[in-house]
Design an enzyme around this catalytic site. Structure first.
Site, mmCIF file in Angstrom:
data_model
loop_
_atom_site.group_PDB
_atom_site.id
_atom_site.type_symbol
_atom_site.label_atom_id
_atom_site.label_comp_id
_atom_site.label_asym_id
_atom_site.label_seq_id
_atom_site.Cartn_x
_atom_site.Cartn_y
_atom_site.Cartn_z
ATOM 1 N N LEU A 68 7.356 -0.139 5.915
ATOM 2 C CA LEU A 68 7.312 -1.535 5.468
ATOM 3 C C LEU A 68 6.182 -1.731 4.457
ATOM 4 O O LEU A 68 5.009 -1.528 4.779
ATOM 5 C CB LEU A 68 7.111 -2.461 6.669
ATOM 6 C CG LEU A 68 8.068 -2.219 7.844
ATOM 7 C CD1 LEU A 68 7.851 -3.269 8.925
ATOM 8 C CD2 LEU A 68 9.515 -2.220 7.370
ATOM 9 N N ALA A 69 6.553 -2.114 3.256
ATOM 10 C CA ALA A 69 5.560 -2.189 2.185
ATOM 11 C C ALA A 69 5.790 -3.408 1.301
ATOM 12 O O ALA A 69 5.493 -3.389 0.112
ATOM 13 C CB ALA A 69 5.621 -0.917 1.351
ATOM 14 N N GLY A 113 4.551 -6.585 1.787
ATOM 15 C CA GLY A 113 3.553 -7.661 1.862
ATOM 16 C C GLY A 113 2.644 -7.738 0.648
ATOM 17 O O GLY A 113 2.450 -6.759 -0.075
ATOM 18 N N ARG A 153 -5.486 -11.303 1.374
ATOM 19 C CA ARG A 153 -6.922 -11.168 1.642
ATOM 20 C C ARG A 153 -7.570 -9.982 0.945
ATOM 21 O O ARG A 153 -8.782 -9.875 0.886
ATOM 22 C CB ARG A 153 -7.153 -11.080 3.163
ATOM 23 C CG ARG A 153 -7.124 -12.449 3.822
ATOM 24 C CD ARG A 153 -7.310 -12.330 5.312
ATOM 25 N NE ARG A 153 -6.105 -11.853 5.973
ATOM 26 C CZ ARG A 153 -6.082 -11.345 7.204
ATOM 27 N NH1 ARG A 153 -7.187 -11.250 7.901
ATOM 28 N NH2 ARG A 153 -4.941 -10.937 7.730
ATOM 29 N N LYS A 177 -0.472 -4.854 -1.371
ATOM 30 C CA LYS A 177 -1.492 -4.342 -0.452
ATOM 31 C C LYS A 177 -1.405 -2.831 -0.240
ATOM 32 O O LYS A 177 -2.430 -2.144 -0.214
ATOM 33 C CB LYS A 177 -1.367 -5.058 0.891
ATOM 34 C CG LYS A 177 -2.299 -4.501 1.937
ATOM 35 C CD LYS A 177 -2.609 -5.455 3.033
ATOM 36 C CE LYS A 177 -1.584 -5.431 4.132
ATOM 37 N NZ LYS A 177 -2.030 -6.176 5.313
ATOM 38 N N GLN A 198 12.896 -6.514 -0.464
ATOM 39 C CA GLN A 198 12.811 -7.758 0.310
ATOM 40 C C GLN A 198 12.321 -8.860 -0.641
ATOM 41 O O GLN A 198 11.141 -8.899 -0.995
ATOM 42 C CB GLN A 198 11.816 -7.557 1.474
ATOM 43 C CG GLN A 198 11.733 -8.740 2.410
ATOM 44 C CD GLN A 198 10.564 -8.621 3.383
ATOM 45 O OE1 GLN A 198 9.564 -7.957 3.120
ATOM 46 N NE2 GLN A 198 10.681 -9.275 4.516
ATOM 47 N N ASP A 222 0.648 -0.309 5.639
ATOM 48 C CA ASP A 222 -0.792 -0.559 5.518
ATOM 49 C C ASP A 222 -1.580 0.084 6.656
ATOM 50 O O ASP A 222 -2.696 -0.333 6.951
ATOM 51 C CB ASP A 222 -1.088 -2.065 5.423
ATOM 52 C CG ASP A 222 -0.724 -2.814 6.702
ATOM 53 O OD1 ASP A 222 -0.057 -2.220 7.586
ATOM 54 O OD2 ASP A 222 -1.114 -3.991 6.830
ATOM 55 N N GLU A 276 2.226 -11.691 19.371
ATOM 56 C CA GLU A 276 1.350 -11.689 18.209
ATOM 57 C C GLU A 276 0.125 -12.549 18.491
ATOM 58 O O GLU A 276 0.213 -13.574 19.182
ATOM 59 C CB GLU A 276 2.099 -12.221 16.974
ATOM 60 C CG GLU A 276 3.174 -11.278 16.478
ATOM 61 C CD GLU A 276 2.647 -9.884 16.180
ATOM 62 O OE1 GLU A 276 1.712 -9.739 15.390
ATOM 63 O OE2 GLU A 276 3.170 -8.914 16.774
ATOM 64 N N ARG A 332 -25.045 26.388 -46.045
ATOM 65 C CA ARG A 332 -26.053 25.324 -46.081
ATOM 66 C C ARG A 332 -26.795 25.482 -47.393
ATOM 67 O O ARG A 332 -26.798 26.563 -48.003
ATOM 68 C CB ARG A 332 -27.010 25.439 -44.896
ATOM 69 C CG ARG A 332 -27.790 26.720 -44.899
ATOM 70 C CD ARG A 332 -28.669 26.865 -43.665
ATOM 71 N NE ARG A 332 -29.476 28.059 -43.795
ATOM 72 C CZ ARG A 332 -29.770 28.898 -42.818
ATOM 73 N NH1 ARG A 332 -29.278 28.693 -41.609
ATOM 74 N NH2 ARG A 332 -30.544 29.929 -43.029
HETATM 75 C C1 UD1 Z 1 1.955 -6.121 12.596
HETATM 76 C C2 UD1 Z 1 2.626 -6.323 13.967
HETATM 77 C C3 UD1 Z 1 1.547 -6.310 15.041
HETATM 78 C C4 UD1 Z 1 0.766 -5.016 14.991
HETATM 79 C C5 UD1 Z 1 0.192 -4.813 13.595
HETATM 80 C C6 UD1 Z 1 -0.465 -3.456 13.485
HETATM 81 C C7 UD1 Z 1 4.575 -7.747 13.572
HETATM 82 C C8 UD1 Z 1 5.148 -9.089 13.707
HETATM 83 N N1 UD1 Z 1 3.314 -7.596 13.971
HETATM 84 O O1 UD1 Z 1 1.129 -7.235 12.373
HETATM 85 O O2 UD1 Z 1 2.153 -6.454 16.318
HETATM 86 O O3 UD1 Z 1 -0.296 -5.053 15.964
HETATM 87 O O4 UD1 Z 1 1.238 -4.886 12.601
HETATM 88 O O5 UD1 Z 1 -1.097 -3.312 12.251
HETATM 89 O O6 UD1 Z 1 5.255 -6.838 13.148
HETATM 90 N N2 UD1 Z 1 5.652 -6.482 5.573
HETATM 91 C C9 UD1 Z 1 6.791 -6.544 4.813
HETATM 92 N N3 UD1 Z 1 7.469 -7.718 4.720
HETATM 93 C C10 UD1 Z 1 7.076 -8.826 5.385
HETATM 94 C C11 UD1 Z 1 5.916 -8.747 6.172
HETATM 95 C C12 UD1 Z 1 5.234 -7.570 6.253
HETATM 96 O O7 UD1 Z 1 7.192 -5.559 4.195
HETATM 97 O O8 UD1 Z 1 7.769 -9.841 5.263
HETATM 98 C C13 UD1 Z 1 4.914 -5.209 5.658
HETATM 99 C C14 UD1 Z 1 3.522 -5.322 5.120
HETATM 100 O O9 UD1 Z 1 3.477 -4.957 3.752
HETATM 101 C C15 UD1 Z 1 2.741 -4.336 5.991
HETATM 102 C C16 UD1 Z 1 3.518 -4.295 7.290
HETATM 103 O O10 UD1 Z 1 4.785 -4.854 7.007
HETATM 104 O O11 UD1 Z 1 2.716 -3.055 5.411
HETATM 105 C C17 UD1 Z 1 2.826 -5.070 8.382
HETATM 106 O O12 UD1 Z 1 2.748 -6.424 8.003
HETATM 107 P P1 UD1 Z 1 1.497 -7.344 8.348
HETATM 108 O O13 UD1 Z 1 1.771 -8.692 7.848
HETATM 109 O O14 UD1 Z 1 0.247 -6.688 7.910
HETATM 110 O O15 UD1 Z 1 1.585 -7.336 9.940
HETATM 111 P P2 UD1 Z 1 0.414 -7.562 10.965
HETATM 112 O O16 UD1 Z 1 0.043 -8.981 10.990
HETATM 113 O O17 UD1 Z 1 -0.668 -6.579 10.713
HETATM 114 CA CA CA Z 2 -1.366 -5.409 8.971
#
Ligand code: UD1
Ligand code: CA
Length: 462
Positions: A7-8, A10, A14, A21, A74, A105, A157, A442
């Site tokens: 999943l990449a 986001g 921050r 990210k 996405q 991440d 969460e 030279r």
């Molecule tokens: C997520 C988990 C949490 C876990 C934590 C560990 C969920 C709901 N929560 O929270 O239980 O403890 O990871 O680090 O899964 N991303 C997408 N699309 C989105 C949202 C996120 O691709 O719509 C990707 C982000 O780029 C990231 C990863 O998913 O690489 C995790 O997303 P993030 O929002 O950081 O989740 P956490 O709040 O850390």
């Molecule tokens: Ca995270």
């Protein structure tokens, strides 16, 4: 069969970065590179990356990596569950396979944890296996809720948790194994009924429990592997941990790092036995270094090959090859596409670019060797400059074996200096020099005797 979804999508607000990210770097590689590398190291080759925010940056980056890496897009970031929904086609292609899902991440996730959690998943015939760890800092995590007997109930969460639930120190790593068909069922049943109105992938656990499936959590002993980064401070923590892990592994392999201050070594770098790495040394990319070298202090090596018994003191070496027994520095820059052959000596304030310097040749001080083919045992006097650029085109200099270049010589390229030729100090060479010739270019010295008395250029003191 095994495959993976990363999943990449986001943004990582921050991080205050212009880039997504997962492109933020830990030890000089984007976080997603580390995740993909660990997956590949676990022999999982079929990978689908979900991109979103500034997707083209991530897509371009992953397209250059090895492995069978596809991507899903996405458009809107509606949560981790929603992200996995974008891989529906990939999941349908893998309904009978085990699918590993990871956060892009979380760069410290390693192949051992991936392999061990897979074994646990298979032994228990689970529909879903979470990776979890006991952590001190529970801020922002998904808390793993169990019943009195320790059976998994669900993941809460942090933002949705009650004060009581916030005390649960077992954290969800964001790494999961799911059987393909169970994953499809889960994503078809995830809703966004929570504080953040997001589709949480973590709801898959409860969905599969309710379906009567086997579920489990692989609790890792080393809680560091689950750490992620949401801001630059956390990124620094990840850098420190990975830096320590990499340095430790090299030391156990016989690399001597007497003081690790400022020593940052990239994940793919290879270093031979009994080589010593001194403080403030950065070694990156696909660099390979041999045995018995002394690297540093204050040295930067990138995408280069360094042989055995090499000394690099205060050097910057980019995209080049440094053969056995070379001694360079201090304050040496070797730019892309250069080869320093065996036993070359390069001293202070020398720059080499896009050049081959032959075996045993010496350039002890203040010299520029650019776009040149230098033979064996050539001696460059102090202040030699290859004038390779006329403002429009770059041209090459060729210098034969055993040539002697006097101090402060300018070689106006293109020019050829013959084997064993001599150039008098202070010459500006515009024409090629035959083998064994002496070239003097030279103005001839003129002494005007008594000139001071006649001209009286200074005021005489009374
Ligand atoms: C997520 C988990 C949490 C876990 C934590 C560990 C969920 C709901 N929560 O929270 O239980 O403890 O990871 O680090 O899964 N991303 C997408 N699309 C989105 C949202 C996120 O691709 O719509 C990707 C982000 O780029 C990231 C990863 O998913 O690489 C995790 O997303 P993030 O929002 O950081 O989740 P956490 O709040 O850390
Ligand atoms: Ca995270």
């Amino acid at each position: 069969m095994k495959c993976a979804i990363i999943l990449a999508g986001g943004k990582g607000t921050r991080m205050k970065s212009e880039e997504p990210k997962v492109m933020c770097e830990v030890i000089f590689d984007p976080m997603i590179y580390h995740v993909i590398s660990s997956v590949l190291e676990a022999n999982i080759e079929d990978i689908c990356v979900i991109t979103g925010y500034k997707h083209e940056i991530v897509e371009e980056y992953i397209s250059a990596l090895q492995g069978n890496i596809s991507h899903g897009y996405q458009r809107e970031q509606l949560g981790t569950g929603h992200a996995v929904m974008q891989a529906r086609g990939f999941i349908i292609d893998h309904l009978d396979d085990e699918i590993l899902i990871l956060n892009g991440d979380g760069p410290l996730m390693d192949k051992d944890t991936i392999n061990k959690s897979y074994d646990y998943h298979m032994q228990n015939n689970n529909a879903i296996t979470l990776v979890s760890a006991i952590v001190d800092d529970t801020d922002g995590i998904g808390h793993i809720k169990r019943d009195d007997k320790g059976n998994l109930l669900r993941i809460v969460e942090h933002k949705d948790a009650t004060e009581e639930e916030k005390k649960i120190s077992e954290a969800n790593a964001g790494t999961y194994w799911l059987h393909g068909s169970d994953l499809l069922y889960a994503i078809d049943n995830i809703t966004n009924n929570n504080v953040q109105n997001e589709y949480y992938l973590t709801d898959s656990l409860e969905i599969l429990i309710n379906k009567g499936k086997n579920v489990g959590a692989y609790v890792c002993e080393n809680s560091e592997v689950i750490l992620g980064a949401n801001d630059r401070k956390q990124l620094n923590t990840l850098n420190n941990i990975m830096r320590r892990n990499i340095n430790d592994a090299h030391m156990l392999n016989g690399v001597d790092i007497p003081c690790t201050d400022g020593v940052m070594i990239g994940r793919d770098v290879k270093i031979g036995k009994n080589t010593r790495v001194l403080p403030n040394t950065i070694i990156k990319g696909c660099t390979v270094i041999g045995d018995n070298c002394v690297i540093g202090p204050n040295t930067w090596i990138e995408d280069s090959v360094v042989g055995n018994d090499v000394i690099l003191d205060n050097c910057k070496i980019l995209d080049s090859t440094v053969e056995d027994g070379v001694d360079a520095g201090p304050f040496v820059k070797v730019r892309a596409n250069s080869i320093l052959k065996k036993g070359v000596h390069i001293g202070n304030f020398v720059e080499v670019k896009n050049s081959v310097v032959g075996e045993g040749s010496k350039s002890a001080h203040l010299t520029y060797i650019g776009d040149s083919d230098v033979g064996k045992d050539v001696n460059f006097g102090c202040g030699t400059v290859t004038c390779n650029y006329d403002g429009k085109v770059k041209s090459r200099c060729t210098i034969g074996d055993g040539a002697f270049i006097g101090c402060n010589t300018n070689l106006i390229a293109p020019v050829e200096v013959g084997e064993q030729a001599y150039i008098a100090a202070g010459s500006t060479i515009t024409d090629s020099i035959p083998d064994k010739a002496l070239s003097i270019a030279r103005a001839k010295q003129v002494n005007k005797e008594g000139w001071v008395d006649i001209k009286k250029p200074y005021k005489e003191k009374k």
